[in-house]
Design a protein around this motif. Structure first.
Motif, PDB file in Angstrom:
ATOM      1  N   HIS B  95       0.822  -1.193   0.000  1.00 19.19           N
ATOM      2  CA  HIS B  95       0.000   0.000   0.000  1.00 19.19           C
ATOM      3  C   HIS B  95       0.861   1.249   0.000  1.00 19.19           C
ATOM      4  O   HIS B  95       1.970   1.259   0.489  1.00 19.19           O
ATOM      5  N   LEU B  98       2.272   2.755   4.013  1.00 17.19           N
ATOM      6  CA  LEU B  98       2.726   1.437   4.437  1.00 17.19           C
ATOM      7  C   LEU B  98       1.874   0.902   5.577  1.00 17.19           C
ATOM      8  O   LEU B  98       1.591   1.604   6.532  1.00 17.19           O
ATOM      9  N   ALA B  99       1.475  -0.360   5.433  1.00 16.97           N
ATOM     10  CA  ALA B  99       0.592  -0.970   6.415  1.00 16.97           C
ATOM     11  C   ALA B  99       1.395  -1.908   7.305  1.00 16.97           C
ATOM     12  O   ALA B  99       1.235  -3.117   7.249  1.00 16.97           O
ATOM     13  N   LEU B 100       2.292  -1.326   8.088  1.00 14.89           N
ATOM     14  CA  LEU B 100       3.087  -2.150   8.998  1.00 14.89           C
ATOM     15  C   LEU B 100       2.736  -1.811  10.436  1.00 14.89           C
ATOM     16  O   LEU B 100       2.222  -0.745  10.720  1.00 14.89           O
ATOM     17  N   MET B 101       3.042  -2.768  11.322  1.00 12.67           N
ATOM     18  CA  MET B 101       2.835  -2.540  12.740  1.00 12.67           C
ATOM     19  C   MET B 101       4.163  -2.129  13.341  1.00 12.67           C
ATOM     20  O   MET B 101       5.064  -2.935  13.489  1.00 12.67           O
ATOM     21  N   ARG B 102       4.271  -0.852  13.646  1.00 10.19           N
ATOM     22  CA  ARG B 102       5.559  -0.265  14.001  1.00 10.19           C
ATOM     23  C   ARG B 102       6.178  -0.887  15.248  1.00 10.19           C
ATOM     24  O   ARG B 102       7.387  -0.941  15.387  1.00 10.19           O
ATOM     25  N   ASP B 103       5.369  -1.330  16.172  1.00  9.03           N
ATOM     26  CA  ASP B 103       5.907  -1.819  17.437  1.00  9.03           C
ATOM     27  C   ASP B 103       6.317  -3.281  17.380  1.00  9.03           C
ATOM     28  O   ASP B 103       6.836  -3.815  18.351  1.00  9.03           O
ATOM     29  N   LEU B 104       6.066  -3.922  16.240  1.00 11.36           N
ATOM     30  CA  LEU B 104       6.464  -5.318  16.083  1.00 11.36           C
ATOM     31  C   LEU B 104       7.767  -5.397  15.296  1.00 11.36           C
ATOM     32  O   LEU B 104       8.167  -4.449  14.627  1.00 11.36           O
ATOM     33  N   THR B 105       8.419  -6.571  15.357  1.00 13.34           N
ATOM     34  CA  THR B 105       9.670  -6.725  14.618  1.00 13.34           C
ATOM     35  C   THR B 105       9.377  -7.028  13.154  1.00 13.34           C
ATOM     36  O   THR B 105       8.237  -7.276  12.765  1.00 13.34           O
ATOM     37  N   GLN B 108       7.921 -10.500  12.735  1.00 13.20           N
ATOM     38  CA  GLN B 108       6.563 -10.539  13.281  1.00 13.20           C
ATOM     39  C   GLN B 108       5.578  -9.888  12.317  1.00 13.20           C
ATOM     40  O   GLN B 108       4.445 -10.337  12.169  1.00 13.20           O
ATOM     41  N   ILE B 112       2.458 -11.984  10.237  1.00 17.67           N
ATOM     42  CA  ILE B 112       1.263 -11.682  11.020  1.00 17.67           C
ATOM     43  C   ILE B 112       0.067 -12.439  10.442  1.00 17.67           C
ATOM     44  O   ILE B 112      -0.176 -12.439   9.245  1.00 17.67           O
ATOM     45  N   PRO B 148      12.981  -4.071  15.314  1.00 15.65           N
ATOM     46  CA  PRO B 148      11.638  -3.466  15.367  1.00 15.65           C
ATOM     47  C   PRO B 148      11.435  -2.561  14.151  1.00 15.65           C
ATOM     48  O   PRO B 148      12.341  -1.821  13.773  1.00 15.65           O
ATOM     49  N   SER B 150       9.794   0.098  13.813  1.00 19.97           N
ATOM     50  CA  SER B 150       9.836   1.534  14.090  1.00 19.97           C
ATOM     51  C   SER B 150      11.237   2.109  13.934  1.00 19.97           C
ATOM     52  O   SER B 150      11.399   3.308  13.772  1.00 19.97           O
ATOM     53  N   LYS B 164       6.962  -9.331   2.842  1.00 19.88           N
ATOM     54  CA  LYS B 164       5.685  -9.836   3.338  1.00 19.88           C
ATOM     55  C   LYS B 164       4.830 -10.321   2.163  1.00 19.88           C
ATOM     56  O   LYS B 164       4.237 -11.409   2.216  1.00 19.88           O
TER      57      LYS B 164
END
Lengths: 331, 511
Positions: B95, B98-105, B108, B112, B148, B150, B164
């Protein structure tokens, strides 16, 4: 292919809050030393046990709150849910005369069910957590009063019920360490919650939801179902809190509960969990709960009026969060 | 290896979209759009903002459901009710935001929803990291899966998104403006990865506004306009002018920058020896009324930091700022606005717009005082009239001036921000990446607007990462590198001179 050592894998929570936890831990030590110097009555085994005992209920509730807050939500129904769980235990044990174990199941089951309901409001019906749990807070408060007819339920007919909180399994095994069961339960719950957060799929999604819920959805995860599961787990933990307070008071007090949710959230915040979600630790929350208990106890030992204790607690929350802001270097 | 079954089938048609319709409240976003994708090709999808590119791709990736038409994969009609079902068909999307989860590695994030598990719902962290490492090996990218997210740069986060997408064994990879936030080196790395994937038989849909990239990387180009399909052409033998003409439906005329004689003009802004930490080092320059001063430099050179310092959004350690000859202390953005300084942020969603308010309210936001009476009552009629005149002037594509801004496309949102400051009539205007994510047709209008504003005596700073843009609009060009102002060149300077100054590191002389 590189071999990866799992023992060094960073937990997502660890990095962001390490400083805050250190700060919180240092504050805790400083408070203990300060009060010990100020009063010889503070650092006594009996007083330390009293502090730990006082931490147990708020600590368990705060652990439940931590799970919700890491998802980026908030739970205002914790306090009155605790009471409702205690009431349901009373119904099962005193009114129905069921064996002790059913009382335990009633508390935890009521908590989980209520959490599931809150989770459904939030995840499926898209009601903001603040509103959904505000509604639940009032519903549960009302239900406790309705069920009991506003009268407390006493556990005098259930021998051993008070031992859940006040007995000491550790003191029985190791004489000289009279750690109350309530404290033992607090640490067991903490260990369990920490394990869930760091080692399990549920924990992973707890952090992921708080970090970027849309990304979780776009990854094909059933975000709603997992969120409901987290609320249910949190509710179950609050149910344990309800059991502890009922055992400590040897009664279910239907008028009790309001305000406990704020103390729990305060402990979470002091422990460095971000209200924005995505970050937080159980250890931090434990330290946060201990700080609040030490403060309350220490000020009482120094004969500070209870009104002022509340003022100080409020100030501590502001200072803790401001310190976190300073560390991040943002306003 | 994972795409071996498709390696030879250069002519295999992976995807066919036929007559796709999509309707949103008040807008027909897609009208009978056709599109197809072969294995082993890079297929560029182009069009102005609001043309429907992202919407079409969201239909293909299961985010939106088309209201009409059908999607065939490997020749068979499919329905894609969820992102997961598209992933199962081998369609991966990166996208724009960016559709990432910043607090995850990193690992991870990649796995997901599909975490390798042990008993009791426990995670198999070792396998998780090893599998992620294997994907990066396959991409020939060095990345520690335990980092991480972030702590990664945007470019590195993009690599994570690609990894991913590949982890789903994607045969179709959709990239929505992947280079928007990348520098030249990072773009080259990305292109190397795209070429490798193409040679392995992956079909890549590439959305971008950058013409030179399209020529470099793509095999075919499909152009969309106003939610409709225009044409599909071979990238190699279609002139850029023709593609642009297809996109905008008209020809764009280029004009050389005319540098006005400003010898008699009053100095509007002086920045003297301004410093902050390692970000800004002893910056001095001045800006005259009627002048457009371009700021060139690489990402992280300190241009945005400088703009935010002038605007009072961040403090300065040392130095002085003078507005119309008077030393001023600008403590906050509202201070700056009162002194006649307006700032257009590069991140319009975060800093430039109230997304939930309508176009009219957004345009009028900083100038409510002029459109209300003494009791604070807003004169909606007057405000609406003014807003409509800006909607016309900037050709903001919106059904009416009461449309919520969040429902507009990115480019049209940016135009609303510009209208906001134009209306406020600030006489020193700082434009930070004014045309980021804006289509070619609208860019030319914004350049013309900048020139008009300068003619009317406004003092203008334009920060841009696109060198042609800086050259196109600037009367003078200031170049920054690593927090220092390395030189000020006259307008129409040669590109090489600017690049030399932009890479002039401390302690070294330019080559």
């Amino acid at each position: 292919m590189t071999a990866v050592d799992t023992t060094t894998a960073p937990r997502p929570s660890r990095r962001g809050t390490a400083h805050q936890k250190l700060l919180a831990f240092a504050s805790l030590i400083a408070l203990v030393i300060g009060f010990s110097l100020a009063s010889p009555n503070f650092f006594q085994v009996s007083n330390i046990m009293a502090i730990l005992q006082a931490t147990s209920v708020n600590g368990v509730l705060a652990i439940g709150a931590t799970l919700i807050i890491i998802t980026g939500g908030i739970d205002l129904s914790i306090g009155t849910l605790m009471t409702f769980c205690a009431v349901m235990t009373g119904v099962v044990l005193t009114w129905l005369g069921a064996p002790l174990i059913f009382g335990v199941v009633a508390a935890i089951g009521t908590g989980a069910l209520s959490g599931l309901v809150s989770g459904t409001f939030v995840a499926k019906m898209k009601i903001p957590p603040f509103i959904a749990t505000l509604g639940m807070m009032l519903i549960l408060k009302g239900l406790s009063l309705v069920v009991t007819g506003t009268r407390p339920i006493y556990f005098n007919d259930t021998p051993g019920f008070d031992l859940i909180s006040r007995g000491s399994l550790i003191g029985w095994v190791l004489p000289g360490f009279p750690v109350p069961n309530g404290v033992l339960i607090l640490f067991l719950v903490a260990g369990f919650a920490a394990w869930i957060l760091s080692r399990t799929v549920l924990g992973r999604y707890t952090f992921a939801l708080g970090s970027n819920e849309e990304a979780v959805r776009l990854s094909g995860v059933n975000a709603d179902a997992w969120k409901m599961a987290i609320y249910a787990l949190s509710g179950a933990i609050v149910g344990i809190g309800g059991l502890l307070i009922a055992s400590r008071l040897n009664s279910a007090q239907p008028a009790l509960g309001l305000g406990y949710e704020l103390e729990a959230i305060a402990a979470v915040v002091i422990g460095g969990t971000s209200l924005a979600g995505g970050r937080g630790t159980i250890l931090g929350t434990l330290i946060g709960a201990l700080i609040m208990a030490v403060l309350t106890n220490g000020l009482r030992v120094l004969s500070v009026a209870p009104e002022w204790q509340t003022v100080v607690t409020g100030g501590i929350i502001i200072v803790a969060v401001y310190a976190d802001q300073l560390r991040r270097g943002k306003t | 290896m994972r795409h071996s079954s498709l390696g030879g089938g250069a002519m295999t048609r992976l995807v066919r979209m036929e007559g796709i319709d999509k309707v949103f409240p008040g807008v027909k976003a897609l009208d009978a759009v056709d599109f197809d994708l072969l294995a082993g090709e890079v297929h560029a999808l182009m069009g102005e903002n609001g043309a429907g590119k992202s919407t079409l791709m969201k239909c293909l990736s299961g985010v939106y459901q088309p209201d009409g038409g059908r999607i065939l994969i490997d020749g068979k009609p499919v329905s894609l009710p969820t992102p997961r079902s598209a992933q199962d068909q081998g369609i991966g999307i990166i996208h724009q935001e960016l559709a990432l989860m910043r607090d995850l590695t990193v690992a991870q994030n990649i796995w997901i929803g599909r975490e390798p598990r042990k008993s009791f719902g426990r995670l198999d962290e070792a396998k998780l990291n090893a599998d992620a490492a294997a994907i990066f090996d396959g991409m020939n990218v060095k990345m520690d899966p335990r980092t991480p997210v972030s702590s990664l740069t945007i470019a590195r986060q993009q690599m994570v998104e690609i990894a991913k997408a590949l982890s789903y064994r994607s045969r179709v990879l959709i990239m929505d403006e992947p280079t928007a936030a990348l520098n030249d080196t990072e773009i080259a790395e990305l292109f190397a990865i795209i070429r490798r994937l193409r040679s392995e038989g992956v079909g890549i849909i590439y959305i971008s506004h950058k013409m030179d990239e399209i020529r470099q990387i793509s095999d075919r180009v499909t152009v969309m306009r106003d939610g409709t399909y225009v044409d599909t052409v071979a990238a190699a033998d279609t002139p850029i002018e023709r593609i642009i003409a297809m996109m905008v439906g008209r020809e764009i005329q280029h004009s050389d920058i005319a540098i006005p004689d400003l010898s008699g003009a009053e100095t509007a802004l002086e920045v003297i020896d301004v410093s902050r930490g390692a970000e800004l080092k002893n910056i001095s320059f001045d800006l005259k009324q009627g002048e457009i001063l371009g700021f060139a430099g690489l990402m992280g050179a300190g241009r945005t930091e400088l703009a935010r310092a002038i605007f009072g959004a961040e403090p300065i350690d040392r130095g002085e700022i003078r507005v119309h000859g008077k030393p001023v202390r600008i403590a906050s953005p509202s201070d700056a606005v009162r002194k006649g300084i307006g700032y257009l942020s590069e991140d319009r969603k975060q800093f430039g717009l109230a997304l939930g308010l309508d176009v009219r309210a957004n345009i009028g936001l900083p100038s409510m005082g002029r459109h209300s009476d003494r009791m604070g009552r807003i004169n909606e009629g007057k405000l609406s009239e003014v807003a409509r005149s800006y909607i016309d002037m900037l050709r903001i594509r919106t059904p009416h001036d009461a449309q919520e801004v969040r429902l507009l496309s990115g480019g049209n949102q940016q135009k609303v921000v510009i209208a906001k400051w134009l209306l406020r009539d600030c006489d020193i205007l700082i434009f930070d990446e004014p045309t980021r994510g804006i289509d070619v047709g609208a860019k030319a209008e914004i350049y013309r607007l900048l020139a008009d504003l300068a003619k009317r005596g406004k003092a203008i700073i334009v920060i841009s990462s696109e060198l042609p843009e800086v050259l196109r609009v600037s009367h003078r060009i200031a170049v920054m590198c690593e927090g220092r102002l390395t030189g000020i060149l006259p307008g129409g300077a040669r590109q090489e001179e600017i690049v030399a100054l932009a890479t002039k590191r401390e302690g070294k002389t330019a080559a």
